[in-house]
Design an enzyme around this catalytic site. Sequence first.
Site, mmCIF file in Angstrom:
data_model
loop_
_atom_site.group_PDB
_atom_site.id
_atom_site.type_symbol
_atom_site.label_atom_id
_atom_site.label_comp_id
_atom_site.label_asym_id
_atom_site.label_seq_id
_atom_site.Cartn_x
_atom_site.Cartn_y
_atom_site.Cartn_z
ATOM 1 N N LYS A 184 0.811 -1.329 -0.032
ATOM 2 C CA LYS A 184 -0.109 0.034 -0.029
ATOM 3 C C LYS A 184 0.975 1.054 -0.198
ATOM 4 O O LYS A 184 2.103 1.075 -0.095
ATOM 5 C CB LYS A 184 -0.947 -0.150 1.414
HETATM 6 C C1 LIG Z 1 -5.066 -4.380 1.648
HETATM 7 C C2 LIG Z 1 -6.673 -4.355 1.753
HETATM 8 C C3 LIG Z 1 -7.302 -4.818 2.628
HETATM 9 C C4 LIG Z 1 -6.656 -5.556 4.079
HETATM 10 O O1 LIG Z 1 -5.547 -4.872 4.610
HETATM 11 P P1 LIG Z 1 -4.446 -5.832 5.286
HETATM 12 O O2 LIG Z 1 -3.640 -4.683 6.004
HETATM 13 O O3 LIG Z 1 -3.642 -6.536 4.485
HETATM 14 O O4 LIG Z 1 -4.975 -6.753 6.206
HETATM 15 C C5 LIG Z 1 -8.705 -4.715 2.923
HETATM 16 N N1 LIG Z 1 -9.221 -4.203 1.569
HETATM 17 C C6 LIG Z 1 -8.561 -3.892 0.483
HETATM 18 C C7 LIG Z 1 -9.426 -3.491 -0.471
HETATM 19 C C8 LIG Z 1 -7.250 -3.940 0.539
HETATM 20 O O5 LIG Z 1 -6.737 -3.604 -0.578
#
Ligand SMILES: *Cc1c(COP(=O)(O)O)cnc(C)c1O
Length: 388
Positions: A184
Amino acid sequence: MAPRFLPYARHAVDQEDLAAVCAVLSSDWLTTGPVVDQFEEAVGNFVGAREAVALSSGTAALHSAMAALGIGLGDEVIVPPMTFAATANCVVFQGGTPVFADVDPETLLLDPGQVRQRITSRTKAVIAVDYAGQPCDYDALREICARHSLALVADACHALGATYKGRKVGTLADMTVFSFHPAKHITTGEGGMVVTGDPELARRIRLFRNHGIAADHKQRALSGTWYYEMTALGYNYRLSDLQCALGMSQLRKLPRWLARRREIAQKYASRLHNSARVRPLKKRPENEHAYHLYVIRLLRPDLGISREEVFKRLRQRGIGANVHYIPVHLHPFYRETFGTRRGLCPVAEKAYDQIISLPLFPAMTDDEVEYVLASLEAALGAWRAKER
Ligand SMILES: *Cc1c(COP(=O)(O)O)cnc(C)c1O
């Protein structure tokens, strides 16, 4: 001329980040200390939200949001299928039922018209996903939610730093969730956050992340008492000071990184916008996109080249193309548990067969962007010639 392997996303950690983490490692607090508070305040300020609660992952943040809303057995929550599974899983964690509403064909964002059609007497909330980094149509979604007394949660795990009609993601829903997974915009290793304008929701989430115990370890140590009460059932969903130190250091680079993501997306768009073979997802003019992903669609796979073939050829050239996502309702767990199947969300299902995410991360060089474009062109065969 093949450069290094180019993944679809990649974190960047520099000496400043290392120094920030090391400083916390030799301090009194490894977890739940002053840096958690600092990171919450900094992210809250960045997105313009009054309250921010750090959690151990984006998934924990989504789960906490569902718990704070009191989602339970028999409750329905409307979610899009074009997302990571956690968006729907968080409803199931609480005993609720995710109800899939289809997406818009041009943006793959939750379609407000489809949401309206999925509302029943059991619907309690809607989770909007800012797919690829572009905000959903929040005015339309808020209007629907207000009319039916539903909570609106933004899964903005792709959209840290995006805006909608000049308003920041983080201020558009009752609660907004971010992820700090290394793929991210900024990372804490694992981590997430819920931001909200509602102090009561924030209070419930703080309780939920700490076993349902109101006073945390730091507060007890500082007040010199051993006594505590557990008033609700909660989890250990805390984010540590160590991780928040990394997050603080990463956050300082976010504006620069967002600008670079937009620059790379612009390079892709300017070369692909009049292709007959592929089309980037549409960017709506009212949005400032955060470009977590750069997603293209193969326009006519029936004309001879399949998504699998393009994917394979890109991989052969060291390009870590990816597919985001398998529509959640098609996963075996959902088929078996909730009886979902193909046909439920035809727009998402059709898109799934055509989409490819191209590499996009701030440290990509212009040469690497060019290499991806040249490789895509080669993978698609002589598509340029055929256009003429
Ligand atoms: C990455 C992501 C998550 C989950 O996040 P984590 O930190 O990996 O648990 C949830 N929703 C979306 C759309 C994501 O891209």
